[in-house]
Design an enzyme around this catalytic site. Sequence first.
Site, PDB file in Angstrom:
ATOM      1  N   LYS A  22       0.841  -1.207   0.000  1.00 17.77           N
ATOM      2  CA  LYS A  22       0.000   0.000   0.000  1.00 17.77           C
ATOM      3  C   LYS A  22       0.876   1.258   0.000  1.00 17.77           C
ATOM      4  CE  LYS A  22      -1.655   1.828   3.910  1.00 17.77           C
ATOM      5  NZ  LYS A  22      -1.616   3.268   4.148  1.00 17.77           N
ATOM      6  N   ASN A  23       1.899   1.260   0.862  1.00 19.09           N
ATOM      7  CA  ASN A  23       2.691   2.478   1.022  1.00 19.09           C
ATOM      8  C   ASN A  23       3.603   2.765  -0.165  1.00 19.09           C
ATOM      9  OD1 ASN A  23       1.449   2.926   3.421  1.00 19.09           O
ATOM     10  ND2 ASN A  23       3.256   2.549   4.718  1.00 19.09           N
ATOM     11  N   ARG A 102      -4.262  10.658   4.675  1.00 19.90           N
ATOM     12  CA  ARG A 102      -3.160  11.578   4.825  1.00 19.90           C
ATOM     13  C   ARG A 102      -2.237  11.629   3.603  1.00 19.90           C
ATOM     14  NH1 ARG A 102       0.078  14.130   8.469  1.00 19.90           N
ATOM     15  NH2 ARG A 102       2.224  13.890   7.822  1.00 19.90           N
ATOM     16  N   CYS A 126      -4.811   8.488   9.756  1.00 17.95           N
ATOM     17  CA  CYS A 126      -4.788   7.766  11.032  1.00 17.95           C
ATOM     18  C   CYS A 126      -4.601   8.727  12.198  1.00 17.95           C
ATOM     19  CB  CYS A 126      -3.629   6.783  11.053  1.00 17.95           C
ATOM     20  SG  CYS A 126      -3.963   5.259  10.204  1.00 17.95           S
ATOM     21  N   ARG A 131       1.201  14.399  13.571  1.00 20.11           N
ATOM     22  CA  ARG A 131       1.589  14.178  12.172  1.00 20.11           C
ATOM     23  C   ARG A 131       1.537  15.454  11.329  1.00 20.11           C
ATOM     24  NH1 ARG A 131      -0.541   8.458   9.979  1.00 20.11           N
ATOM     25  NH2 ARG A 131       1.329   8.542   8.760  1.00 20.11           N
ATOM     26  N   PRO A 132       2.426  16.371  11.608  1.00 18.69           N
ATOM     27  CA  PRO A 132       2.422  17.629  10.862  1.00 18.69           C
ATOM     28  C   PRO A 132       2.975  17.469   9.438  1.00 18.69           C
ATOM     29  CG  PRO A 132       4.248  17.564  12.407  1.00 18.69           C
ATOM     30  CD  PRO A 132       3.490  16.294  12.596  1.00 18.69           C
ATOM     31  N   VAL A 133       2.874  18.568   8.653  1.00 15.25           N
ATOM     32  CA  VAL A 133       3.426  18.533   7.293  1.00 15.25           C
ATOM     33  C   VAL A 133       4.500  19.614   7.110  1.00 15.25           C
ATOM     34  CG1 VAL A 133       1.432  17.486   6.149  1.00 15.25           C
ATOM     35  CG2 VAL A 133       1.505  19.970   6.439  1.00 15.25           C
ATOM     36  N   ASP A 134       5.009  20.152   8.249  1.00 16.80           N
ATOM     37  CA  ASP A 134       5.974  21.251   8.147  1.00 16.80           C
ATOM     38  C   ASP A 134       7.197  20.868   7.303  1.00 16.80           C
ATOM     39  OD1 ASP A 134       6.424  19.428  10.283  1.00 16.80           O
ATOM     40  OD2 ASP A 134       7.888  20.773  11.186  1.00 16.80           O
ATOM     41  N   LEU A 135       7.658  19.633   7.421  1.00 15.56           N
ATOM     42  CA  LEU A 135       8.880  19.241   6.701  1.00 15.56           C
ATOM     43  C   LEU A 135       8.617  19.079   5.203  1.00 15.56           C
ATOM     44  CD1 LEU A 135      10.355  16.709   9.298  1.00 15.56           C
ATOM     45  CD2 LEU A 135      10.909  19.119   8.979  1.00 15.56           C
ATOM     46  N   ASP A 316       5.170   0.570  11.911  1.00 12.65           N
ATOM     47  CA  ASP A 316       3.927  -0.047  11.421  1.00 12.65           C
ATOM     48  C   ASP A 316       3.778  -1.509  11.860  1.00 12.65           C
ATOM     49  OD1 ASP A 316       3.201   2.298  10.252  1.00 12.65           O
ATOM     50  OD2 ASP A 316       3.608   1.696   8.194  1.00 12.65           O
ATOM     51  N   ILE A 338       8.900   6.855  16.676  1.00 16.80           N
ATOM     52  CA  ILE A 338       8.528   7.588  15.457  1.00 16.80           C
ATOM     53  C   ILE A 338       7.297   8.468  15.686  1.00 16.80           C
ATOM     54  CG2 ILE A 338       7.953   7.415  12.987  1.00 16.80           C
ATOM     55  CD1 ILE A 338      10.627   6.156  13.487  1.00 16.80           C
ATOM     56  N   ARG A 408      -8.528  -0.511   4.755  1.00 19.97           N
ATOM     57  CA  ARG A 408      -7.660   0.507   4.170  1.00 19.97           C
ATOM     58  C   ARG A 408      -6.309  -0.088   3.791  1.00 19.97           C
ATOM     59  NH1 ARG A 408      -6.218   4.937   7.828  1.00 19.97           N
ATOM     60  NH2 ARG A 408      -4.966   5.348   6.003  1.00 19.97           N
TER      61      ARG A 408
HETATM   62  C1  UD1 Z   1       4.661   6.871   6.288  1.00 17.83           C
HETATM   63  C2  UD1 Z   1       3.771   5.648   6.161  1.00 17.83           C
HETATM   64  C3  UD1 Z   1       3.313   5.170   7.522  1.00 17.83           C
HETATM   65  C4  UD1 Z   1       4.531   4.942   8.425  1.00 17.83           C
HETATM   66  C5  UD1 Z   1       5.430   6.170   8.451  1.00 17.83           C
HETATM   67  C6  UD1 Z   1       6.730   5.931   9.209  1.00 17.83           C
HETATM   68  C7  UD1 Z   1       2.665   5.874   4.024  1.00 17.83           C
HETATM   69  C8  UD1 Z   1       1.394   6.099   3.272  1.00 17.83           C
HETATM   70  N1  UD1 Z   1       2.612   5.986   5.350  1.00 17.83           N
HETATM   71  O1  UD1 Z   1       3.874   7.898   6.884  1.00 17.83           O
HETATM   72  O2  UD1 Z   1       2.588   3.952   7.353  1.00 17.83           O
HETATM   73  O3  UD1 Z   1       4.086   4.679   9.735  1.00 17.83           O
HETATM   74  O4  UD1 Z   1       5.784   6.553   7.113  1.00 17.83           O
HETATM   75  O5  UD1 Z   1       7.414   4.862   8.677  1.00 17.83           O
HETATM   76  O6  UD1 Z   1       3.680   5.582   3.434  1.00 17.83           O
HETATM   77  N2  UD1 Z   1       6.962  14.554  10.654  1.00 17.83           N
HETATM   78  C9  UD1 Z   1       7.077  15.892  10.986  1.00 17.83           C
HETATM   79  N3  UD1 Z   1       6.830  16.819  10.023  1.00 17.83           N
HETATM   80  C10 UD1 Z   1       6.488  16.483   8.745  1.00 17.83           C
HETATM   81  C11 UD1 Z   1       6.390  15.114   8.405  1.00 17.83           C
HETATM   82  C12 UD1 Z   1       6.637  14.171   9.382  1.00 17.83           C
HETATM   83  O7  UD1 Z   1       7.383  16.234  12.130  1.00 17.83           O
HETATM   84  O8  UD1 Z   1       6.288  17.381   7.917  1.00 17.83           O
HETATM   85  C13 UD1 Z   1       7.220  13.540  11.678  1.00 17.83           C
HETATM   86  C14 UD1 Z   1       5.993  12.682  11.973  1.00 17.83           C
HETATM   87  O9  UD1 Z   1       5.135  13.298  12.894  1.00 17.83           O
HETATM   88  C15 UD1 Z   1       6.638  11.435  12.519  1.00 17.83           C
HETATM   89  C16 UD1 Z   1       7.920  11.322  11.701  1.00 17.83           C
HETATM   90  O10 UD1 Z   1       8.173  12.614  11.185  1.00 17.83           O
HETATM   91  O11 UD1 Z   1       6.979  11.622  13.858  1.00 17.83           O
HETATM   92  C17 UD1 Z   1       7.860  10.330  10.559  1.00 17.83           C
HETATM   93  O12 UD1 Z   1       6.754  10.598   9.758  1.00 17.83           O
HETATM   94  P1  UD1 Z   1       6.739  10.249   8.199  1.00 17.83           P
HETATM   95  O13 UD1 Z   1       7.891   9.346   7.886  1.00 17.83           O
HETATM   96  O14 UD1 Z   1       6.636  11.501   7.422  1.00 17.83           O
HETATM   97  O15 UD1 Z   1       5.387   9.435   8.064  1.00 17.83           O
HETATM   98  P2  UD1 Z   1       4.391   9.405   6.839  1.00 17.83           P
HETATM   99  O16 UD1 Z   1       5.106   9.647   5.565  1.00 17.83           O
HETATM  100  O17 UD1 Z   1       3.207  10.236   7.158  1.00 17.83           O
END
Ligand code: UD1
Length: 431
Positions: A22-23, A102, A126, A131-135, A316, A338, A408
């Site tokens: 899926k991912n 997401r 989820c 789970r921010p998107v700042d990065l 996961d 994580i 899902r």
């Molecule tokens: C993806 C996977 C999810 C998995 C996760 C970690 C998919 C669809 N989902 O989620 O199943 O659990 O990787 O292996 O592939 N973070 C920030 N700012 C950001 C983005 C992330 O602080 O802008 C933090 C998150 O809160 C978390 C960490 O970085 O603590 C890792 O998140 P990330 O690897 O980005 O997870 P996803 O890509 O959402």
Amino acid sequence: MDRIRISGGRRLEGFIPISGAKNAALPLMIASLLTSETMTLHNVPRLSDVRLLMRILGNHGVDAAISGKRIGQSDESGETITLSARDIVDTTAPYELVSRMRASFWVVAPLLARMGEARVSLPGGCAIGTRPVDLLLMALEKLGASIEIDSGYVIAKAPKGLRGGLIDFPKVTVGGTHVALMAASLAHGTTEIHNAAREPEVADLAECLIKMGARIEGIGTSRIVIEGVSRLGGAHHHVLPDRIETGTYAMAVAMTGGDVMLGGARSDLLQSALGVLQQAGVEVLTSDLGIRIRRNGNGLMPVDIETQPFPGFPTDLQAQFMALMTRADGNSRIHETIFENRFMHVQELARLGAKIRLDGDVAYVEGRTRLTGAPVMATDLRASVSLVIAALAAEGETLVNRVYHLDRGFEALEKKLFRCGADIERLSGER
Ligand code: UD1
């Protein structure tokens, strides 16, 4: 609303075909927005997240088609999906759709790179921490985009196109790396990503982008270099097997005892989790056919784990491993590094009799627990499958409610387990 009924206590024996990941499928589908040519993806899992993403892409103008099943194909053979984004008709991804998954937020990258603008609702998905998107936004800014947030929407603009830059992630992010890869592939000049995620699904996306004409080096390492190109073309790509589904069934077999071949699974995608299972006393045999998991009679040793970005133990699989450790011959410690708040399965596992104490991001799991069936509630994707695993080993009957969470991310879960001897069935449409 469907429920799943499980009567525990049966050993698992037989063959489970592992679906496409899926991912990996989700970012690969999103990458179709980068080109006006057709992208063909094979081995796509039949999942509600995939269907939802097809709708989201359709909203942007992508023509999506699923090819029929070929003769001799079983229900579990993945689907072939063709995606064609000849004309992007809308660069807005609305709240109603993005809030349900997401990963759909990642459309911001190809829309911006190809069209010079994107308006994408901030995501949902989820309920595991903030789970921010700042990065992800930082990465786009490093490539020259202007970013504004207005009424819950991210408005990203780069009217003259993106330009290469240095993206140094302070934290490993899978989504951030996907976004950076897609955006940089169509940027002018060279981009370097430092501290890139090394997850196999990131490598799968990069390999597909290369087939589409992207110039990427350092795949699978934490330093990726992308030389932008002015256009990308179509491609055929086969989605890699799902390492999380693989690990989940491996833990189910470890939990119940038995002997199951996980067909098509690749051990190089989950060395860390397989190593942990071996430490716990589970037999792991790899071959060209897949991974065979066996536990006959012997007890389970407790093992302490810490979740880490790839190649470490995946977050996961944390919930599933916690379920398993309730049956170990001793106590164990699970450290989630994580995601904050990724312990929502703990209280549901407790309903089955699990004894788990939480202290911040650490869970202390008491072993040798007698699990007994009970009604439980699925809360998120991975949490809910940990309840299924626990139920397979519990005495009596468990009813798992809200199984749409499972749909899902796990293709034909109850069928796959039923064929290996589990007493499991889906009860349709009941509350
Ligand atoms: C993806 C996977 C999810 C998995 C996760 C970690 C998919 C669809 N989902 O989620 O199943 O659990 O990787 O292996 O592939 N973070 C920030 N700012 C950001 C983005 C992330 O602080 O802008 C933090 C998150 O809160 C978390 C960490 O970085 O603590 C890792 O998140 P990330 O690897 O980005 O997870 P996803 O890509 O959402």
